[in-house]
Design a protein around this motif. Structure first.
Motif, mmCIF file in Angstrom:
data_model
loop_
_atom_site.group_PDB
_atom_site.id
_atom_site.type_symbol
_atom_site.label_atom_id
_atom_site.label_comp_id
_atom_site.label_asym_id
_atom_site.label_seq_id
_atom_site.Cartn_x
_atom_site.Cartn_y
_atom_site.Cartn_z
ATOM 1 N N UNK A 208 0.827 -1.210 0.000
ATOM 2 C CA UNK A 208 0.000 0.000 0.000
ATOM 3 C C UNK A 208 0.861 1.260 0.000
ATOM 4 N N UNK A 209 1.977 1.203 0.706
ATOM 5 C CA UNK A 209 2.853 2.373 0.801
ATOM 6 C C UNK A 209 4.308 1.903 0.860
ATOM 7 N N UNK A 210 4.942 1.658 -0.307
ATOM 8 C CA UNK A 210 6.309 1.120 -0.334
ATOM 9 C C UNK A 210 7.371 2.155 0.075
ATOM 10 N N UNK A 211 7.473 2.358 1.391
ATOM 11 C CA UNK A 211 8.445 3.312 1.944
ATOM 12 C C UNK A 211 9.266 2.595 3.014
ATOM 13 N N UNK A 212 10.592 2.815 3.009
ATOM 14 C CA UNK A 212 11.469 2.251 4.021
ATOM 15 C C UNK A 212 12.152 3.372 4.791
ATOM 16 N N UNK A 213 12.215 3.232 6.114
ATOM 17 C CA UNK A 213 12.888 4.199 6.972
ATOM 18 C C UNK A 213 14.100 3.545 7.624
ATOM 19 N N UNK A 214 15.231 4.244 7.638
ATOM 20 C CA UNK A 214 16.447 3.740 8.259
ATOM 21 C C UNK A 214 16.940 4.750 9.293
ATOM 22 N N UNK A 215 17.102 4.282 10.510
ATOM 23 C CA UNK A 215 17.611 5.162 11.545
ATOM 24 C C UNK A 215 19.128 5.190 11.583
ATOM 25 N N UNK A 216 19.747 4.667 10.545
ATOM 26 C CA UNK A 216 21.207 4.570 10.485
ATOM 27 C C UNK A 216 21.659 4.933 9.073
ATOM 28 N N UNK A 217 22.750 4.320 8.612
ATOM 29 C CA UNK A 217 23.254 4.569 7.256
ATOM 30 C C UNK A 217 22.282 4.044 6.206
ATOM 31 N N UNK A 218 22.252 4.728 5.070
ATOM 32 C CA UNK A 218 21.396 4.297 3.963
ATOM 33 C C UNK A 218 22.245 3.496 2.979
#
Length: 257
Positions: A208-218
């Protein structure tokens, strides 16, 4: 200091060296000499092992970066340098984190050694490191460098397909007697990679919402672009930063809502 340590390791290594596409083949042929293959990171190690198949038990296969090792800060030991010096095939990433490799290769003469650099193999699809919206400012390895390329090329299944083809071709050159086995194993592994690639495509398409969040290095730019995934992260892929700013944390928290 790192250059002095590397030079000392090279000297000690020299002293130590002086001191001492077909149907599946029914039988694996013995090579006259045991192949020696050295890999810097696990993906290279795993890919080459898949292509070797049954031959993996007959090859001296060395992984330099064991569990917990960080590509961005790794420095070779005396034993690592010796393994590279004696290798028939050396596999490495080729980004800025591998700057030490140049000195090692230049100082460990081995005219018969083949060297494969992932970033060189994938040069047509290499991308500059990306600074995403909301990401804390600051460069990675070298503040003065104008262009910094994202070296996390192994995190793309499509890159893996290209690299495995090159690995199989090189193994066939080094060990012609078992060339059919390597070609067969590579073809079988390519089918698995393509099936996984299709599974990723379907999963992202249905999300539904293809988003990824990273709290570190990308580190996932290549994978994200393969499937059109939107990403947000605290730092660039090769950043030396360890603490996100308040504004970055606030931004990421807002995207998670």
């Amino acid at each position: 200091m790192k250059k002095r340590i590397l030079a000392l390791c090279l000297m000690l290594c020299a002293v130590l060296s002086v001191a001492g596409c077909a149907s599946r083949p029914q039988e694996v042929q013995e090579s006259e000499e045991q192949l020696k293959i050295v890999c810097t990171i696990f993906p290279e190690y795993d890919w080459i092992k898949q292509i070797l198949g049954a031959r993996a038990q007959e090859v001296r296969l060395t992984l330099l970066m064991k569990d917990g090792a960080d590509l961005h800060s790794y420095q070779p030991t005396m034993w690592d340098i010796r393994a590279i010096a004696e290798a028939d095939l050396f596999l490495y990433v080729g980004g800025e984190s591998d700057a030490w490799v140049e000195d090692v290769l230049a100082n460990t003469g081995n005219p018969h050694r083949k060297v494969l650099n992932l970033m060189e193999l994938l040069k047509d699809s290499i991308k500059e490191e990306e600074h995403l919206e909301g990401m804390r400012e600051g460069r990675g390895h070298d503040q003065e460098e104008e262009e910094e390329y994202d070296e996390h090329v192994w995190l793309s299944l499509r890159n893996a397909e290209k690299v495995c083809s090159a690995f199989a071709e090189t193994l066939c050159e080094l060990d012609e007697a078992n060339g059919q086995l390597y070609q067969y194993n590579e073809n079988q592994y390519q089918k698995r990679l393509k099936a996984l690639d299709q599974a990723y495509e379907e999963t992202v398409r249905e999300a539904e919402n293809p988003v990824l969040l990273f709290g570190d290095r990308f580190a996932f730019r290549y994978l994200a672009e393969d499937y059109g995934i939107t990403c947000y992260a605290a730092f660039p892929g090769c950043s030396a930063e360890t603490e996100a700013s308040f504004s970055t944390i606030t931004f990421l928290a807002g995207k998670a809502g």
